[in-house]
Design a protein around this motif. Structure first.
Motif, PDB file in Angstrom:
ATOM      1  N   THR A  13      29.832  41.719  44.003  1.00  0.00           N
ATOM      2  CA  THR A  13      30.158  41.530  45.415  1.00  0.00           C
ATOM      3  C   THR A  13      29.601  40.202  45.918  1.00  0.00           C
ATOM      4  O   THR A  13      30.291  39.452  46.612  1.00  0.00           O
ATOM      5  N   ALA A  14      28.362  39.910  45.534  1.00  0.00           N
ATOM      6  CA  ALA A  14      27.742  38.665  45.994  1.00  0.00           C
ATOM      7  C   ALA A  14      28.489  37.456  45.456  1.00  0.00           C
ATOM      8  O   ALA A  14      28.821  36.528  46.203  1.00  0.00           O
ATOM      9  N   VAL A  15      28.796  37.477  44.151  1.00  0.00           N
ATOM     10  CA  VAL A  15      29.452  36.314  43.532  1.00  0.00           C
ATOM     11  C   VAL A  15      30.846  36.116  44.127  1.00  0.00           C
ATOM     12  O   VAL A  15      31.231  34.999  44.485  1.00  0.00           O
ATOM     13  N   MET A  16      31.583  37.223  44.253  1.00  0.00           N
ATOM     14  CA  MET A  16      32.934  37.081  44.808  1.00  0.00           C
ATOM     15  C   MET A  16      32.897  36.632  46.259  1.00  0.00           C
ATOM     16  O   MET A  16      33.777  35.896  46.701  1.00  0.00           O
ATOM     17  N   PHE A  75      32.352  32.943  46.206  1.00  0.00           N
ATOM     18  CA  PHE A  75      33.586  32.309  45.764  1.00  0.00           C
ATOM     19  C   PHE A  75      34.621  32.296  46.897  1.00  0.00           C
ATOM     20  O   PHE A  75      35.266  31.271  47.152  1.00  0.00           O
ATOM     21  N   ALA A  76      34.736  33.438  47.581  1.00  0.00           N
ATOM     22  CA  ALA A  76      35.692  33.524  48.686  1.00  0.00           C
ATOM     23  C   ALA A  76      35.328  32.539  49.793  1.00  0.00           C
ATOM     24  O   ALA A  76      36.195  31.915  50.398  1.00  0.00           O
ATOM     25  N   THR A  77      34.025  32.385  50.048  1.00  0.00           N
ATOM     26  CA  THR A  77      33.588  31.449  51.083  1.00  0.00           C
ATOM     27  C   THR A  77      33.980  30.023  50.721  1.00  0.00           C
ATOM     28  O   THR A  77      34.491  29.275  51.555  1.00  0.00           O
ATOM     29  N   VAL A  78      33.743  29.658  49.438  1.00  0.00           N
ATOM     30  CA  VAL A  78      34.088  28.297  49.001  1.00  0.00           C
ATOM     31  C   VAL A  78      35.599  28.075  49.119  1.00  0.00           C
ATOM     32  O   VAL A  78      36.040  27.044  49.639  1.00  0.00           O
ATOM     33  N   CYS A  79      36.386  29.053  48.679  1.00  0.00           N
ATOM     34  CA  CYS A  79      37.847  28.919  48.777  1.00  0.00           C
ATOM     35  C   CYS A  79      38.278  28.765  50.237  1.00  0.00           C
ATOM     36  O   CYS A  79      39.131  27.935  50.553  1.00  0.00           O
ATOM     37  N   ASP A  83      41.562  41.137  40.965  1.00  0.00           N
ATOM     38  CA  ASP A  83      40.478  40.443  41.671  1.00  0.00           C
ATOM     39  C   ASP A  83      41.025  39.317  42.535  1.00  0.00           C
ATOM     40  O   ASP A  83      40.530  39.059  43.635  1.00  0.00           O
ATOM     41  N   THR A  84      42.059  38.641  42.016  1.00  0.00           N
ATOM     42  CA  THR A  84      42.646  37.540  42.783  1.00  0.00           C
ATOM     43  C   THR A  84      43.228  38.050  44.097  1.00  0.00           C
ATOM     44  O   THR A  84      43.138  37.385  45.129  1.00  0.00           O
ATOM     45  N   THR A  85      43.830  39.250  44.042  1.00  0.00           N
ATOM     46  CA  THR A  85      44.394  39.829  45.263  1.00  0.00           C
ATOM     47  C   THR A  85      43.299  40.028  46.305  1.00  0.00           C
ATOM     48  O   THR A  85      43.483  39.714  47.476  1.00  0.00           O
ATOM     49  N   ILE A  86      42.166  40.588  45.845  1.00  0.00           N
ATOM     50  CA  ILE A  86      41.051  40.808  46.767  1.00  0.00           C
ATOM     51  C   ILE A  86      40.635  39.469  47.380  1.00  0.00           C
ATOM     52  O   ILE A  86      40.418  39.359  48.585  1.00  0.00           O
ATOM     53  N   LEU A  87      40.573  38.458  46.519  1.00  0.00           N
ATOM     54  CA  LEU A  87      40.140  37.135  46.968  1.00  0.00           C
ATOM     55  C   LEU A  87      41.100  36.573  48.019  1.00  0.00           C
ATOM     56  O   LEU A  87      40.676  36.062  49.059  1.00  0.00           O
ATOM     57  N   VAL A  88      42.405  36.700  47.755  1.00  0.00           N
ATOM     58  CA  VAL A  88      43.401  36.215  48.720  1.00  0.00           C
ATOM     59  C   VAL A  88      43.212  36.925  50.057  1.00  0.00           C
ATOM     60  O   VAL A  88      43.163  36.297  51.117  1.00  0.00           O
ATOM     61  N   GLY A  89      43.057  38.239  49.999  1.00  0.00           N
ATOM     62  CA  GLY A  89      42.880  39.015  51.223  1.00  0.00           C
ATOM     63  C   GLY A  89      41.630  38.597  51.976  1.00  0.00           C
ATOM     64  O   GLY A  89      41.649  38.447  53.207  1.00  0.00           O
ATOM     65  N   LEU A  90      40.543  38.387  51.247  1.00  0.00           N
ATOM     66  CA  LEU A  90      39.286  38.021  51.905  1.00  0.00           C
ATOM     67  C   LEU A  90      39.379  36.633  52.532  1.00  0.00           C
ATOM     68  O   LEU A  90      38.915  36.407  53.649  1.00  0.00           O
ATOM     69  N   VAL A  91      39.986  35.700  51.798  1.00  0.00           N
ATOM     70  CA  VAL A  91      40.136  34.341  52.320  1.00  0.00           C
ATOM     71  C   VAL A  91      40.983  34.370  53.588  1.00  0.00           C
ATOM     72  O   VAL A  91      40.643  33.763  54.604  1.00  0.00           O
TER      73      VAL A  91
END
Lengths: 304, 290
Positions: free
Chosen positions: A85-88, A91-95, A168-176
């Motif tokens: 959770t922390a790493v993602m 990563f989401a913040t940087v994106c 995981d990419t989907t989660i990342l897109v949603g979070l961004v």
């Protein structure tokens, strides 16, 4: 605490000198704040800390200790989820920062007049809509029978519809997506305050795009970058809806563990320990961000 | 980089292309939600099968539209009731806090003002569980030692209101305090010199000055409460507010009725947003945006 604050009062409302009725007024003003902060913030968190230190040894029997925290370390699933959770979130913040920066630059520096305010308002509008609705939109777009897989088939890129949800990419897109506003607003206000003549001067002195960005723009926008990143990170770390809906069963998000312990398993002691770990992580990273960039907490919160 | 510097055509096009793509990214999920609210199919997915209003007004053939879906309508009402309470409490407490921060002087004020910002950096889930655990401890205490059962301390709407209020009031405080800071205190002094009572001064000078911030803070409180998910999830009892209800249904499977209710929400929040952004005092609103 209320009494202590009141008795130490030196001077009070609107510059009047201390008079009994002014002390009463101060007390009346302090009462709601203390009621709120003690009753809903301080005491519940103290209680949560105490709860997390109790371990269930037998039904209705508890002993004090770090048993719940030991469970967290001993059980790989728990700390894997925590680290993931922390790493993602980082990563989401940087994106989010990388995607938001050029858009914020365009709004702050290139667009003019009505176009500028229109673009800015257009950035805000999607975030007046609930996160549930935005997530629903992504689900309709990405699920196997959804819009995007079908489009890919019709364009001949894939032979049959592919499942784009639950990665995981989907989660990342949603979070961004969900965090975008909290990055764009502080960035736009930081970039707007940068004087164009500084960039022109740097250009005249032979600077190119990259060196101007590195030596002029980024140092100037640092407070905005810090404010945006801190808030995006915090919101991402504490998010529940987006990872569970877009990630499905594989999302492994730490807030989900807290929910499971608290609501599904009714193991409040373990859930409290998890909650505290998340709080410590969130606070630590926010604090670290403030120290590294030399910001004040109050300024950051007011800026966002 | 900036318009006053020479830019190549390629870089101009790249700029516009990027911003275009950025806004497509922002708006596509919302457009998709809106479009599939009108698709004549039992599942919100392509292809397009024609236009229908079934998902709003339908009541037959397995298609229960939004207005015929009693649990859904009830959850909208629940959300609205919760949001009204949160708004009222946030404005009242936020205004008191603003006066405390701007007008009063006492030891420990800096620490208190920091503490007032703390709820904004505590993840919503943790606010939820800490209030849940604390309320349940109080209820247990009342039950064990006083022999009384206090219902509102058990998961349910009163706790949801308190949980949402606990951080939304921070935002209301910031908004109202920022406005109060810009108040010219000589106006108040002049009014007193001219013989106005405290009540007159408050009603004719202070309140009109604060009104934009009060309205802005209220609108934001209402919206944030209506949309809150994390804190609510932990504190909710048997009456589900809309976000919780939608979440439950989205996990079970999709039905275009969710698109219909989403479209309804979108239109409502856009109207609210536009009404606020058109106000002359827009700074108070845009500054306090979530």
């Amino acid at each position: 605490m209320a009494d202590r604050l009141r008795s130490r009062t030196t001077a009070t409302l609107a510059g009047d000198l201390v008079a009994p009725h002014m002390r009463l007024a101060l007390f009346l003003l302090l009462a709601p704040a203390l009621l709120w902060l003690l009753g809903l913030i301080v005491l519940p968190h103290v209680d949560l800390a105490v709860l997390s230190l109790r371990t269930r040894v037998a039904p209705r029997t508890y002993e004090l200790g770090f048993g719940n925290y030991r469970t967290f370390i001993d059980e790989p699933l728990y700390w894997h989820t925590f680290v993931r959770t922390a790493v993602m979130s980082i990563f989401a913040t940087v994106c989010t920062l990388l995607i938001a920066f050029p858009a914020a630059w365009y709004i702050a520096k290139i667009a003019r007049g009505r176009a500028k305010s229109l673009l800015f308002v257009m950035c805000l509008i999607p975030f007046w809509v609930s996160e549930t609705v935005r997530t629903l939109g992504w689900m309709i777009l990405l699920r196997e029978s959804g819009v995007l897989p079908r489009l890919l088939v019709e364009l001949g890129i894939t032979a049959k519809p592919v499942e784009l949800l639950y990665h995981d990419t989907t989660i990342l897109v949603g979070l961004v997506y969900t965090s975008m506003l909290f990055m764009v607003v502080p960035l736009v206000s930081a970039l707007e305050s940068l004087d164009d003549s500084l960039i022109e001067a740097a250009y005249d002195l032979g600077g190119n795009g990259l060196s101007i960005l590195r030596q002029i723009v980024i140092p100037h926008a640092a407070p905005g970058i810090a404010a945006g990143s801190i808030i995006v990170f915090m919101l991402t770390l504490g998010n529940y809806l987006t990872p569970t809906l877009l990630g499905g069963k594989n999302s492994l998000w730490f807030t989900e563990q807290i929910y499971t312990q608290f609501i599904t398993r009714f193991n409040w002691e373990q859930g409290a320990a998890f909650g505290f770990l998340l709080l410590v992580l969130s606070t630590a990273i926010v604090w670290l961000g403030l120290v590294v960039t030399g910001q004040k907490f109050g300024d950051v919160m007011r800026r966002s | 980089m900036i318009p006053s510097l020479p830019r190549s055509l390629v870089s101009r096009c790249a700029n516009i292309g990027y911003v275009g793509a950025f806004f497509v990214f922002l708006f596509v999920p919302l457009v998709v939600v809106a479009v599939f609210a009108f698709n004549d199919a039992n599942y919100p997915a392509p292809p397009w099968r024609g236009f229908t209003l079934n998902w709003f007004v339908g009541s037959s053939g397995g298609r229960i539209g939004l207005f015929g879906d009693a649990p859904l309508v009830k959850s909208v009402a629940t959300s609205a009731i919760v949001a009204c309470w949160v708004t009222a409490l946030s404005i009242a407490f936020g205004a008191a806090n603003a006066f405390l921060l701007e007008r009063a002087r006492f030891r420990g004020k800096t620490a208190l003002s920091m503490l007032m910002l703390a709820p904004l950096v505590i993840p919503g889930v943790i606010l939820g569980i800490s209030i849940l655990a604390f309320a349940s401890r109080l209820a247990q205490f009342a039950n064990d030692f006083l022999g009384i059962e206090i219902d509102f301390l058990r998961p349910g709407l009163p706790l949801v209101v308190l949980g949402q209020f606990s951080y939304i009031v921070s935002i209301a405080t910031l908004t109202i305090a920022a406005r109060l800071k810009r108040f010219d205190i000589t106006l108040e002094e002049a009014a007193f010199n001219l013989g106005a009572s405290r009540r007159d001064v408050f009603l004719t000078i202070m309140l009109p000055h604060l009104k934009p911030a009060l309205v802005g803070a209220g609108a934001i409180a209402f919206l944030m409460s209506f949309e809150n998910f994390n804190t609510t999830l932990m504190l909710v009892g048997s009456d589900a507010p809309l976000t919780i209800m939608m979440y439950g249904r989205m996990r079970e499977g999709a039905s275009p009725v969710l698109n219909a209710v989403s479209l309804f929400l979108m239109v409502a929040s856009m109207l609210l947003a536009l009404a606020l952004l058109r106000r002359p005092e827009r700074t108070d609103v845009s500054r306090a945006l979530p």
